[in-house]
Design a protein around this motif. Sequence first.
Motif: not given
Length: 402
Positions: A213-218
Amino acid sequence: MAVNEPTTLPPADWLQRPGLDRLAVALDADAGAARYVGGAVRDTLLGLPVADIDVATIHPPQEVVRRLQAAGIKAVPTGIAHGTITAVADGTVVEVTTLRRDVATDGRHAEVAFTDDWQADAARRDFTMNALYADMGDHRLHDYFGGIADLRAGRVRFIGDPLRRIAEDHLRILRFFRFLARFGNAPDAAGLAACVARANDLMALSRERIADELLKLLVARDAVAVLRLMVDHGIWQPVLPEFDDAAIGRLATLVEAEAAAAIDPDPIRRLAALLDADNAEGVTARLKLSNAQRKRVAVALGEATGSPLALGYRCGVEGAVDRLLIGGDPAAARSVAGWTRPALPLSGGTLVERGLARGPDVARALRQVEDRWIAEGFPDAARTSAIADDVVAQALRASSNA
């Protein structure tokens, strides 16, 4: 639906993909037994390109398999226990899932029962904008919770009680912010309050799910603003306390440099900007990133010394671009992006032929040749040979004086 809201999907290229008409017939879509759902519907309404296609159906999983096989469509039981069959029709891949309702949830996994109630299926989804359906034939829209209005307003809103939705799946906290960064204009107050109240629930999630999720958010549109919002409200504190105001500042510098250099955003580069030399190894290990990703973060956080091309030669083009962008030097990053790293046009054997004895003296001299070759901007073979002659002569003189 409210007045002036669309009642059908607008035309889109993905609706013409081969095999979709055959799939619709196999699932008896004209009788209301199957509809497009989720991201494909949402993104089409926003005029965005669609990659993945999902279909919801009233048919039980085994009946879906039977119908697909009878129609000559490949059926792969990718998640049949939870009602999902992957259909491959004329090369087009579609996830077909039976309508479901939750029986029990623990914040990480859900026990479901199949149903033929479309609204019940919509009610178990996370946000109103993700609970939109469209008939496979005439593309008529079905919106049970005001998702179209929320989509138009840039409002990411949980379906029903936000606290209950989060209790069903703790990952929805991160999804709330990711969708806010991608589609939103301002945070829904009730949703934000629920995420703040339940932030500690993130500790129950696997670090792999958090990393995903973090990598998509970034790389979302408003990543910097939303990550700053998350830091300000303590969302990351339970699982990634390393994310602080200084980290957000570094990320903002990187995002500005990417835009100035016209270089596409990259999630690993942006994660590196949030970290520093002291915490990067621990965070990337905690998030269970791959060895290649962890190495890239480490390289990206090195010192950007020497010319851009020299940096590109020594740590690779990707590493150089990462370092220069994180350091806020878009012009330098642009100068090395797309560059092909040259090879030194001579070898240690060439130095032996010039009179050096095999062993450490050759390795030392070869490094000296390479250093001068880099410093001179990677000259041609003739100039490199002249450099080698000079280095060998110095080495031989030093050896004779020893």
